[in-house]
Design an enzyme around this catalytic site. Structure first.
Site, mmCIF file in Angstrom:
data_model
loop_
_atom_site.group_PDB
_atom_site.id
_atom_site.type_symbol
_atom_site.label_atom_id
_atom_site.label_comp_id
_atom_site.label_asym_id
_atom_site.label_seq_id
_atom_site.Cartn_x
_atom_site.Cartn_y
_atom_site.Cartn_z
ATOM 1 N N HIS A 83 0.839 -1.203 0.000
ATOM 2 C CA HIS A 83 0.000 0.000 0.000
ATOM 3 C C HIS A 83 0.872 1.250 0.000
ATOM 4 O O HIS A 83 1.029 1.923 1.015
ATOM 5 C CB HIS A 83 -0.954 -0.021 1.186
ATOM 6 N N ASN A 84 1.412 1.553 -1.165
ATOM 7 C CA ASN A 84 2.326 2.680 -1.328
ATOM 8 C C ASN A 84 1.888 3.516 -2.522
ATOM 9 O O ASN A 84 0.849 3.261 -3.131
ATOM 10 C CB ASN A 84 3.761 2.166 -1.507
ATOM 11 N N PHE A 85 2.701 4.529 -2.888
ATOM 12 C CA PHE A 85 2.298 5.418 -3.984
ATOM 13 C C PHE A 85 2.244 4.689 -5.321
ATOM 14 O O PHE A 85 1.427 5.007 -6.180
ATOM 15 C CB PHE A 85 3.248 6.618 -4.079
ATOM 16 N N HIS B 92 1.193 1.707 -5.841
ATOM 17 C CA HIS B 92 -0.133 1.082 -5.889
ATOM 18 C C HIS B 92 -1.188 2.125 -6.263
ATOM 19 O O HIS B 92 -2.084 1.855 -7.076
ATOM 20 C CB HIS B 92 -0.472 0.456 -4.536
ATOM 21 N N HIS C 252 -7.033 6.944 -2.673
ATOM 22 C CA HIS C 252 -7.821 5.915 -1.978
ATOM 23 C C HIS C 252 -7.089 5.191 -0.845
ATOM 24 O O HIS C 252 -7.735 4.588 0.009
ATOM 25 C CB HIS C 252 -8.348 4.887 -2.985
ATOM 26 N N ASP D 197 -9.015 -1.183 -7.952
ATOM 27 C CA ASP D 197 -8.219 -1.343 -6.736
ATOM 28 C C ASP D 197 -7.597 -2.737 -6.638
ATOM 29 O O ASP D 197 -6.483 -2.896 -6.121
ATOM 30 C CB ASP D 197 -9.114 -1.073 -5.521
ATOM 31 N N TYR E 225 1.293 -8.805 4.427
ATOM 32 C CA TYR E 225 0.473 -9.708 5.235
ATOM 33 C C TYR E 225 1.311 -10.385 6.327
ATOM 34 O O TYR E 225 0.907 -10.456 7.488
ATOM 35 C CB TYR E 225 -0.157 -10.785 4.346
ATOM 36 N N ALA F 117 -2.941 -18.273 -2.053
ATOM 37 C CA ALA F 117 -3.370 -16.903 -1.770
ATOM 38 C C ALA F 117 -4.201 -16.334 -2.909
ATOM 39 O O ALA F 117 -5.101 -15.517 -2.681
ATOM 40 C CB ALA F 117 -2.145 -16.006 -1.532
#
Length: 534
Positions: free
Chosen positions: A273-275, A277, A313, A424, A446, A474
């Site tokens: 969850h970074n820029f 993404h 987001h 997303d 995770y 996964a």
């Protein structure tokens, strides 16, 4: 965003309290202490009593949300033991806590000696904390004092976790507001401050993009790994200009640069969850707008809201999902009453940035337009909480079955929520060489969370446990039961998506199933060799 976030549910357990049948219902994500207090309340005893459970065979049952469910005919036998408070322990607890805190205050991340002292002190501190927590639970302290002690313990545990890693925890480093440094223990932006830029603007060069690049940018096959941070900023700029959003909202081009740069600075350096993404999700929305010719059905204003919601987001995502926030009772979970705490936080940070005049790309719109922008962006960012996936998809499917109408606001809102959700979690739509590194990034995030949950005694989801999950396990279920059904539903409205997005998802599913079979055969082969040599 999360590949396996689940909707919170409850558990029912039957009890035998002094020969009287009772039933309790509790959340699977509550704490052991909550269950203890609930049983104490049902039994009519003080909450500081010791409570234990035994099943019908006399085996002890853990007083935890993971305890097995039973039936009314096989209740757990409840045993209660009164514990009298000991006088003078308030001072002892305060002394222990003060000593532990002082020891940690003497440690700094930059002090080389602290690294060698850490292992030596960790055991002593952990044992002190365990004793302190146990004493807090059994002694009759005032509730206010208990909560204060718990907050202090939580802060100390946070420092232990960070120091244990022996490297800088980028999840905890945030830019200093109105400054150029970093605060290693800055957890979230305060409500009173506006987020400001750390660098002068424009501070990144204007790239000349070739026709090949601008055409490629519109494709779902776009490889987002080949671009440096400054290049991603320029590509985002291009999307806003090319879609006509700069003209639509009368955006000052320099303000656009400032805004994108400030957004980039307020994404954390998480594995997933970074820029990058954020850029990935925004580029996929840009591709879908062009691929489906959404401008034929959606206003330019709504296109701007969709794009801006994608950019913002996951702002200031801490790298730990909503389940962790709620179970650990973090500041965010408390602030937002356990209701989509991360998504609410992302919205708050987005509008803190926009409240800064030098970064407000909507400063030239009228009040009514800004009200629609704020409402639309909030709706879309909150829709990215995977706990709401079933609710949102059911609503969209119902509208498709009854006949979708682009003229109806609730139909368009439903479509836009599904669009941002699809973008997303769209990585597997991309070619394997682009999508597979994202799986590694997600699993790393995770595993980091599950390791922390284990160290803090919190529930661990199987799909996040490094001892239970593999790359194919996964992805297979997520692709089969979430991604393919969602994109197939969207393709009913936009048939072109079947070839460009649904087919690649089916290919990805088959590839991971083949990978799973290979792992299975390899494991079987190793097991056979091991048994023969044994």
């Amino acid at each position: 965003m999360g590949n396996g976030s689940s909707i919170e549910s409850t558990k029912t357990v039957y009890l035998d309290i002094n020969g009287k049948s009772e039933k309790i219902i509790f959340s699977r994500h509550c704490s052991s202490r909550d269950i203890h207090d609930l049983i104490a309340q049902v039994a009519g005893v003080g909450k500081f009593c010791e409570i234990s459970l035994k099943d019908c065979q006399g085996a002890h049952v853990s007083l935890a949300p993971t305890m097995p469910m039973n039936s009314n005919g096989l209740p757990y036998k409840v045993a209660i033991k009164d514990t009298a408070p000991t006088s003078g322990d308030n001072e002892v607890i305060a002394q222990v806590l003060t000593t532990v805190t002082e020891q940690f205050n003497r440690l700094t991340l930059t002090d080389s000696a602290s690294v060698f002292k850490m292992e030596e002190l960790k055991s002593d501190i952990s044992s002190r904390l365990t004793a302190l927590e146990r004493k807090m639970e059994i002694e009759g302290l005032k509730s206010v004092e208990i909560e204060k002690c718990k907050r202090d313990i939580s802060e100390i545990k946070d420092q232990i976790w960070t120091a244990q890693k022996k490297f800088v925890d980028f999840n905890r480093i945030r830019p200093l507001v109105y400054g150029y440094g970093v605060d290693p223990f800055y957890s979230s932006v305060s409500d009173e401050t506006k987020i400001s830029l750390k660098r002068d603007v424009p501070s990144y060069p204007k790239y000349t993009l070739s026709h090949e690049t601008t055409d490629y940018l519109k494709q779902p096959t776009f490889d987002i790994w080949h671009w440096e941070p400054n290049e991603m900023l320029s590509l985002m700029e291009h999307m806003y200009h090319e879609l006509g959003l700069v003209a639509e909202f009368s955006i000052n081009p320099i303000t656009l640069k400032r805004w994108i740069l400030c957004v980039q600075e307020n994404y954390r350096n998480n594995p997933f969850h970074n820029f990058r993404h954020s850029f990935c999700v925004t580029q996929m929305m840009y591709g879908m707008i062009n691929l489906c010719r959404l401008w034929d059905h959606i206003s330019r204003e709504s296109l701007g809201i969709l794009m801006t919601a994608c950019v913002c987001h996951d702002l200031d995502h801490p790298g730990y999902n909503n389940t962790y926030q709620i179970n650990a009772r973090t500041e965010l979970a408390i602030r937002y009453n356990d209701i989509s705490p991360l998504e609410n936080h992302h919205c708050a940070i987005a509008f803190k940035i926009l409240s800064n005049p030098e970064c407000n790309i909507f400063s030239n719109v009228d009040k009514d337009t800004f009200k629609r922008i704020r409402s639309g962006m909030t709706m879309l960012v909150l829709a990215t909480d995977m706990a709401r996936h079933g609710e949102i998809m059911d609503g969209f499917k119902e509208k498709l079955e009854l006949g979708f109408h682009y003229s109806k606001k609730d139909h368009m809102d439903s479509l836009k929520m599904v669009l941002i959700k699809a973008c997303d979690i769209s990585n597997e739509v991309r070619p394997m060489e682009v999508s597979e590194p994202w799986v590694d990034c997600l699993l790393e995030e995770y595993f980091n969370q599950s390791d922390r949950e284990k160290s803090e005694g919190l529930p661990v989801a199987p799909f996040m446990d490094r001892d239970k999950v593999t790359k194919p396990t996964a992805q297979i279920g997520f692709i089969k039961f979430v991604l393919i059904p969602m994109f197939e539903t969207l393709s009913k409205l936009f048939p072109i998506l079947d070839e460009t997005m649904v087919e690649p998802l089916r290919t990805a599913r088959d590839r991971y199933e083949s990978m799973k079979e290979q792992v299975k055969q390899l494991t079987k082969s190793k097991s056979s060799v091991s048994s023969k040599t044994g």
